[in-house]
Design an enzyme around this catalytic site. Sequence first.
Site, PDB file in Angstrom:
ATOM      1  N   HIS A 374       0.799  -1.235   0.000  1.00 47.72           N
ATOM      2  CA  HIS A 374       0.000   0.000   0.000  1.00 47.72           C
ATOM      3  C   HIS A 374       0.826   1.277   0.000  1.00 47.72           C
ATOM      4  CE1 HIS A 374      -3.962  -1.885   0.929  1.00 47.72           C
ATOM      5  NE2 HIS A 374      -3.184  -2.808   1.486  1.00 47.72           N
ATOM      6  N   LYS A 567      -8.683  13.825   5.043  1.00 48.25           N
ATOM      7  CA  LYS A 567      -7.832  12.629   5.010  1.00 48.25           C
ATOM      8  C   LYS A 567      -6.815  12.801   6.124  1.00 48.25           C
ATOM      9  CE  LYS A 567      -6.811  13.791   0.606  1.00 48.25           C
ATOM     10  NZ  LYS A 567      -6.999  12.689  -0.315  1.00 48.25           N
ATOM     11  N   ARG A 568      -6.060  11.723   6.429  1.00 47.35           N
ATOM     12  CA  ARG A 568      -5.020  11.869   7.445  1.00 47.35           C
ATOM     13  C   ARG A 568      -4.099  13.035   7.085  1.00 47.35           C
ATOM     14  NH1 ARG A 568      -4.681   7.822  11.521  1.00 47.35           N
ATOM     15  NH2 ARG A 568      -2.814   8.986  12.099  1.00 47.35           N
ATOM     16  N   LYS A 573       0.598  14.401   1.621  1.00 48.39           N
ATOM     17  CA  LYS A 573      -0.754  14.699   1.122  1.00 48.39           C
ATOM     18  C   LYS A 573      -0.962  16.202   0.910  1.00 48.39           C
ATOM     19  CE  LYS A 573      -2.700  10.664   3.541  1.00 48.39           C
ATOM     20  NZ  LYS A 573      -3.378   9.836   2.512  1.00 48.39           N
ATOM     21  N   THR A 678      -8.686   6.606  -1.847  1.00 50.91           N
ATOM     22  CA  THR A 678     -10.022   6.038  -2.077  1.00 50.91           C
ATOM     23  C   THR A 678     -11.111   7.084  -1.864  1.00 50.91           C
ATOM     24  OG1 THR A 678      -9.796   5.126   0.151  1.00 50.91           O
ATOM     25  CG2 THR A 678      -9.539   3.594  -1.679  1.00 50.91           C
ATOM     26  N   LYS A 682     -14.919   8.222  -3.622  1.00 47.81           N
ATOM     27  CA  LYS A 682     -16.164   8.507  -2.895  1.00 47.81           C
ATOM     28  C   LYS A 682     -16.720   9.869  -3.272  1.00 47.81           C
ATOM     29  CE  LYS A 682     -14.237   5.803   0.818  1.00 47.81           C
ATOM     30  NZ  LYS A 682     -13.393   5.872   2.021  1.00 47.81           N
TER      31      LYS A 682
HETATM   32  C1  Z16 Z   1      -2.625   3.394   4.790  1.00 45.85           C
HETATM   33  O1  Z16 Z   1      -3.829   3.851   5.131  1.00 45.85           O
HETATM   34  C2  Z16 Z   1      -2.216   3.369   3.454  1.00 45.85           C
HETATM   35  C3  Z16 Z   1      -0.973   2.881   3.156  1.00 45.85           C
HETATM   36  C4  Z16 Z   1      -0.129   2.408   4.164  1.00 45.85           C
HETATM   37  O2  Z16 Z   1       1.069   1.928   3.864  1.00 45.85           O
HETATM   38  C5  Z16 Z   1      -0.527   2.433   5.485  1.00 45.85           C
HETATM   39  C6  Z16 Z   1      -1.760   2.907   5.781  1.00 45.85           C
HETATM   40 CL1  Z16 Z   1      -2.306   2.901   7.415  1.00 45.85          CL
HETATM   41  C7  Z16 Z   1      -3.177   3.835   2.392  1.00 45.85           C
HETATM   42  C8  Z16 Z   1      -2.535   4.593   1.248  1.00 45.85           C
HETATM   43  O3  Z16 Z   1      -1.835   5.698   1.735  1.00 45.85           O
HETATM   44  C9  Z16 Z   1      -3.621   5.024   0.279  1.00 45.85           C
HETATM   45  O4  Z16 Z   1      -3.067   5.677  -0.857  1.00 45.85           O
HETATM   46  C10 Z16 Z   1      -4.423   3.838  -0.193  1.00 45.85           C
HETATM   47  O5  Z16 Z   1      -5.548   4.257  -0.935  1.00 45.85           O
HETATM   48  C11 Z16 Z   1      -4.919   3.033   0.999  1.00 45.85           C
HETATM   49  O6  Z16 Z   1      -3.861   2.700   1.864  1.00 45.85           O
HETATM   50  C12 Z16 Z   1      -5.613   1.755   0.570  1.00 45.85           C
HETATM   51  O7  Z16 Z   1      -4.856   1.039  -0.337  1.00 45.85           O
END
Ligand code: Z16
Length: 833
Positions: A374, A567-568, A573, A678, A682
């Site tokens: 991810h 978002k976080r 970001k 994601t 949405k």
């Molecule tokens: C996270 O939320 C994501 C990646 C990661 O290594 C750790 C955490 Cl907690 C996120 C990505 O930042 C995001 O781009 C992606 O859409 C999401 O994971 C689901 O794949």
Amino acid sequence: AIASIPEPQRAAWEKHTVKNFEDQDGFEREVVRHVETTLARSLFNCDEKAAYAATSLAFRDRLITDWNRTQQQQTFSDTKRVYYLSLEFLMGRALDNAMLNVGLKDTAKAGLADLGFRIEDIITQENDAALGNGGLGRLAACFLDSLASLNYPAWGYGLRYRYGIFKQEIIDGYQVEVPDYWLDFNPWEFPRHDVTVDIQFYGNVRKSTDANGKNIAAWEGGEVVQAVAYDVPIPGYATPTTNNLRLWSSKASGGEFDFQKFNNGDYESSVADQQRAETISAVLYPNDNLERGKELRLKQQYFWVAASLYDIVRRFKKSKRRWSEFPEQVAIQLNDTHPTLAIVELQRILVDVEGLPWDQAWKIVTNTFGYTNHTVLPEALEKWPVSLLQNLLPRHLQIIFDINLFFLQLVEKKFPEDRDILRRVSIVEESQPKMIRMAYLAIVGSHKVNGVAELHSDLIQTTIFKDFVAIYGPDKFTNVTNGVTPRRWLHQANPRLSELIASKCGGNGFLTDLTKLAKLEQFAGDKEFRKEWAEIKYANKVRLAKHIKNTLGVTVNPASLFDIQVKRIHEYKRQQMNIFGVIHRYLTLKKMSPEERKKQLPRVSIFGGKAAPGYWMAKQIIHLINSVGSVVNNDADIGDLLKVIFLEDYNVSKAEIICPASDISEHISTAGTEASGTSNMKFVLNGGLIIGTCDGANIEITREVGESNIFLFGNLSEEVEDLRHAHTYGSHAIDSDLDAVFQEIEKGTFGTPHDFGALVAAVRQHGDYYLVSDDFHSYIETHRLVDEAYRNQDEWVSKCITAVARMGFFSSDRCINEYAESIWNVEPLPTKE
Ligand code: Z16
């Protein structure tokens, strides 16, 4: 052994089997029954909390009979199951979702009204199940919804944290963290005190040889903690399939106290042992895209992985099949590297416990696992010190060394000339201290590795995992672009839009086949349809405006353009770039004459998101946003033309209010850093446009909706490396508009300049790693284009409708079907009915 009722007595059981309510009258009877018996209350003593409890219990009863039937069916059919291992499941609320998925929300609404309650007031009583940080955890929750809705035999496995992600309060503009104790009343979980697993930690390995001269390793001693299963039913939409999410809770093994210590008068230490055991599942680590290498985190990972594998193996063994058939019965997906120890644990079970030869076991292991990556951010890639593993999991460390040895032998054979490759790909990093690279272990132990959007999957294959592509060939690596569930993110969050879409798309079929949205496109030019569409968007903005008024006391005009970034909070970001852009807008407005100002488009800039408690820079960004807000929002020259809002405690249930209310949302990460994103999906699905960089899934969204229906800006990922290099070794000229923003901050317009010094210095002095200065000009220009486009409302709404019509690809149903076909090799179980 599980006891079952003998054949002759089964008629009595069948006669009394539970019949679920089907209509309003039946629903009301169940609610009253639960109030009067389960809750021991009455109509003289029934507040909204009690009504929520009783309503949930009524629906829970329904789910649980479907759940039982689903589990029986899966057992009898004996087909391959999917196990989704995730340290995070960001579920949000369950009641609304359950009512919609079983198709009885209208019934419940009427029933609750008849009993004296408004359904919205009841739904909002529920605490969010916030067992996740952000995108990764919410993705797992969307996947569970799709797996059940598509009738896949699937289980989720996670941890039952006593405290989910902290609640965020904003005090004097700063984030303050408050613990999220969410379990005081949770009707959605079923404790299974009979489903427990003893989990071992620490101890030693004793090696010996058996009578045949075979090597034997025994892991002995150490301490044992008990894992207790808590089951959460996951209802599919418009199907009786109800899958299971099993969350493990830790407790001291051997009951409540160590009786020996207790009887010896060592009461305090027996309580301390118990508390230490319970600490394992006490709290979710609040980091998104950052790994900090804490021992308790490793304990959480092994505890959860070992309990889950024991459970999976126990279920497999009931089928009495040969071990070689394990991968035909079991697919395990690793959500990021957090569960990578599962690879080692399965190898340990097969070799040490079941006595299989290493190679045979390894073949089973690699055919079982798939690994999803991810992120490419280096600080997020997990590494564990060898010394930590040596102490906590001594046998596992030996197995890791052996896995690495065999792997490096294979590499050496393939690249006999290349000396450096062994160092580069070794699972053991020869650093000081030595580290285990979990991503490499996950790749070596899986048969497929996937990224979560096209660009991201390309990047991992050409950068961080390049050597592994050379070693294994490209077929081991694939892409599965993320998706979101249209049930929660359209139907539940935006019921009016969902209804309008249904009226043009031939009913609710689009909720299970999102490509059916395509039928909407022909109405993009329809005046009447556009009017209805715009009315719904306006109503959703009014709803958010009310939330803002109630929580912050700030009045915003719903006729303004709502510009949202939730978002976080993370430097990559680039919320800092957003707030710098807001300051630029403020300065521009201030310079205008009152007449000129009157011609400007009013805007509300809305932010939301949590900073990891230890992420100082992210907290500075929150402080700056709030400081700008308190100046701008109280400036009489500005009035409605610009408002700056920071929404407290962004979470899933708030996202359900926020996503339907955007005109434009911001997905503006430095190119190449956001794996997918994601919320971009949405927001577009809810009829908002996006401003974004060429990053993550933005690229595929652009391909689908068309370049004229999205606002893209900024440098491309190919350009990032050179730009960074230039910042450090060349001259770095700061964009002049951005410089004016910095000067205003330094003048003290938004409070003590020193407070924001680090945010400015990151760009000016410290290499501007996230390229804020490089992208600022095109960011501002693109926002100008947004304003211009928004002035033509007919065309704007047409764009929104067209974009929604083209969003079919981004359903998590499509995504799950791709995993099922290309990674898991599983098929749905047809349902009777
Ligand atoms: C996270 O939320 C994501 C990646 C990661 O290594 C750790 C955490 Cl907690 C996120 C990505 O930042 C995001 O781009 C992606 O859409 C999401 O994971 C689901 O794949």
